[in-house]
Enzyme design. Sequence first.
Site, PDB file in Angstrom:
ATOM      1  N   HIS A  64       9.779  28.878  39.461  1.00  0.00           N
ATOM      2  CA  HIS A  64      10.995  29.652  39.738  1.00  0.00           C
ATOM      3  C   HIS A  64      10.800  31.150  39.523  1.00  0.00           C
ATOM      4  O   HIS A  64      11.771  31.872  39.357  1.00  0.00           O
ATOM      5  CB  HIS A  64      12.137  29.151  38.832  1.00  0.00           C
ATOM      6  CG  HIS A  64      12.567  27.757  39.169  1.00  0.00           C
ATOM      7  ND1 HIS A  64      12.969  26.842  38.227  1.00  0.00           N
ATOM      8  CD2 HIS A  64      12.638  27.111  40.354  1.00  0.00           C
ATOM      9  CE1 HIS A  64      13.288  25.699  38.816  1.00  0.00           C
ATOM     10  NE2 HIS A  64      13.092  25.837  40.104  1.00  0.00           N
ATOM     11  N   HIS A  65       9.526  31.602  39.543  1.00  0.00           N
ATOM     12  CA  HIS A  65       9.317  33.036  39.309  1.00  0.00           C
ATOM     13  C   HIS A  65       9.933  33.859  40.423  1.00  0.00           C
ATOM     14  O   HIS A  65      10.223  35.033  40.252  1.00  0.00           O
ATOM     15  CB  HIS A  65       7.820  33.355  39.165  1.00  0.00           C
ATOM     16  CG  HIS A  65       7.069  33.262  40.451  1.00  0.00           C
ATOM     17  ND1 HIS A  65       6.761  32.058  41.039  1.00  0.00           N
ATOM     18  CD2 HIS A  65       6.586  34.217  41.281  1.00  0.00           C
ATOM     19  CE1 HIS A  65       6.122  32.286  42.183  1.00  0.00           C
ATOM     20  NE2 HIS A  65       6.000  33.587  42.343  1.00  0.00           N
ATOM     21  N   LYS A  70      10.314  27.082  47.941  1.00  0.00           N
ATOM     22  CA  LYS A  70      10.100  26.801  49.362  1.00  0.00           C
ATOM     23  C   LYS A  70       8.981  25.798  49.538  1.00  0.00           C
ATOM     24  O   LYS A  70       7.963  25.864  48.854  1.00  0.00           O
ATOM     25  CB  LYS A  70       9.706  28.132  50.036  1.00  0.00           C
ATOM     26  CG  LYS A  70       9.645  28.094  51.523  1.00  0.00           C
ATOM     27  CD  LYS A  70      10.986  28.379  52.142  1.00  0.00           C
ATOM     28  CE  LYS A  70      10.990  28.131  53.630  1.00  0.00           C
ATOM     29  NZ  LYS A  70      11.012  26.696  53.981  1.00  0.00           N
ATOM     30  N   ASP A  99       1.857  37.048  50.090  1.00  0.00           N
ATOM     31  CA  ASP A  99       3.020  37.879  49.746  1.00  0.00           C
ATOM     32  C   ASP A  99       4.315  37.409  50.395  1.00  0.00           C
ATOM     33  O   ASP A  99       5.087  38.212  50.926  1.00  0.00           O
ATOM     34  CB  ASP A  99       2.766  39.346  50.146  1.00  0.00           C
ATOM     35  CG  ASP A  99       1.707  39.984  49.265  1.00  0.00           C
ATOM     36  OD1 ASP A  99       1.668  39.651  48.065  1.00  0.00           O
ATOM     37  OD2 ASP A  99       0.911  40.794  49.782  1.00  0.00           O
ATOM     38  N   LYS A 106       8.067  21.182  47.001  1.00  0.00           N
ATOM     39  CA  LYS A 106       7.678  20.193  48.007  1.00  0.00           C
ATOM     40  C   LYS A 106       8.557  18.972  47.858  1.00  0.00           C
ATOM     41  O   LYS A 106       9.006  18.644  46.762  1.00  0.00           O
ATOM     42  CB  LYS A 106       6.218  19.773  47.806  1.00  0.00           C
ATOM     43  CG  LYS A 106       5.595  19.190  49.052  1.00  0.00           C
ATOM     44  CD  LYS A 106       5.253  20.305  49.992  1.00  0.00           C
ATOM     45  CE  LYS A 106       4.384  19.887  51.126  1.00  0.00           C
ATOM     46  NZ  LYS A 106       3.767  21.066  51.759  1.00  0.00           N
TER      47      LYS A 106
HETATM   48  N1  GLU Z   1       4.944  22.356  55.044  1.00  0.00           N
HETATM   49  C1  GLU Z   1       4.384  23.631  55.303  1.00  0.00           C
HETATM   50  C2  GLU Z   1       3.353  23.984  54.248  1.00  0.00           C
HETATM   51  O1  GLU Z   1       2.834  23.123  53.589  1.00  0.00           O
HETATM   52  C3  GLU Z   1       5.429  24.713  55.501  1.00  0.00           C
HETATM   53  C4  GLU Z   1       6.306  25.003  54.341  1.00  0.00           C
HETATM   54  C5  GLU Z   1       7.452  25.952  54.646  1.00  0.00           C
HETATM   55  O2  GLU Z   1       7.496  26.480  55.750  1.00  0.00           O
HETATM   56  O3  GLU Z   1       8.279  26.130  53.765  1.00  0.00           O
HETATM   57  O4  GLU Z   1       2.977  25.097  54.091  1.00  0.00           O
END
Ligand code: GLU
Length: 468
Positions: A64-65, A70, A99, A106
Amino acid sequence: MSDSYQFFAQVNKAFDKAASYTNLDRGLLAQMRICNDVLHITFPLEKDDGSIEVIEGWRVEHSHHKLPTKGGIRYAMTVNEDETMALAALMTYKCAVVDVPFGGAKGGIRIDKKKYSETEIERITRRYTFELYKKNFIGPGLDVPAPDYGTGEKEMAWILDTFRQISTDINAEGCVTGKPISHGGIRGRKEATGRGVYFGVREACNHVEDMKELGLEPGLEGKTFVIQGLGNVGYHAAKNMIEGGAKLIGIAELEGSIWSEEGIDLDNLVQYRKEAGTILGFEGTKELETRDKALELDCDILIPAALENQLNEKNASRIKAKIIGEAANGPTTSEAHEILKNRGTLIIPDNYLNAGGVTVSYFEWLKNLSHVRFGRMGKRFEETSYRKILSVIENISDRRFTDKELEYLAQGAGEGELVDSGLEETMIQAYNEINELRKKHNVDLRTAAFISSIEKVGLIYESMGIFP
Ligand code: GLU
């Protein structure tokens, strides 16, 4: 892949190796490598025939830095907690290398997609989204999923639609990326990971001295390559590599391996596979004896674009490629990495090379938050300005531009062009950063990429005064 394979431990092994080249506090490093939140969920699916089945899924937020976190969502039978944790950690490091200002995450659902109807997959996806929402594991400022192995635009559209039913957030469109363009997606996202792989491999090949060390000529032109996996990433990586002048001589897929010294016509092969259900038997190619045999072909570049653990201690000593471009996440085990490295192979690591997907996801998220398409405000203005300049040139010289020249020279950038330019710049810049670190510390590119991300994330922790 056996369940005993310790993927998260493998990632941490690479992390620890790189961390020893930094001066960061041990406690801070320990905080950096663990997963902050691990969510394990189970829920019932009512199947089309009325029977009930229990579905198992995960979402892991590694760091969470930076917020939001994502990372993609994977639908596969290989999904488990260890794999999801490892992939979430890789997302943190990958984002930092290029960056992209996100923490890593995930998700995954342990299903064999082939065994479910489309309506069942839709119900699974919507229920999973609801579970994530209820537990604060999704939102444009919290955690933003994306496609991964076994998921694509359709699933992302269902996720957005479900999120919209339960949230009134004005930025709701930014709760997920990899959406269809009609649902707030961005041009170039589908191709992004594969195109990023191409930019990365091309950049590596442009370094004259590095190529000399491998006994190769600089440039991509004329280099032979083999690809494992013709999914979204593999297909677009191969397509871009061919357009960039490289020759596709081998493919490994679930049904087996094929080879052709003359080069394989990718689009015709994809069409053939659609009709025949297999790559085997494609005109002008030879079938190899075992499924993954193409990995061992004599070629300049090998691109594993399938799942993790594909180059391992069993086959590493037979891999002949001089360059390995890791399009998949974690395709090379640490044992295989050592064997290949000792042989002098240049491994372009996953935590840099497949970052094109998340890079363009970042652009998509920015588009969603700004509620405007890139290029919408400036494209016409740019075109008009270029035309004015060209007409001044015409007025002060004898030169008259043809309509074709005017169209070419006075082109303003639209969304597609801007995304592509941003992706190219990102991949080139990051490659040069990690290649410098590789030389500075006399390490391999994987360690260099880890050093780069550990230092960047460490800087953020330090400037926060670490823990609030
Ligand atoms: N699943 C892709 C990855 O492993 C994309 C992740 C994303 O776009 O958030 O990089």
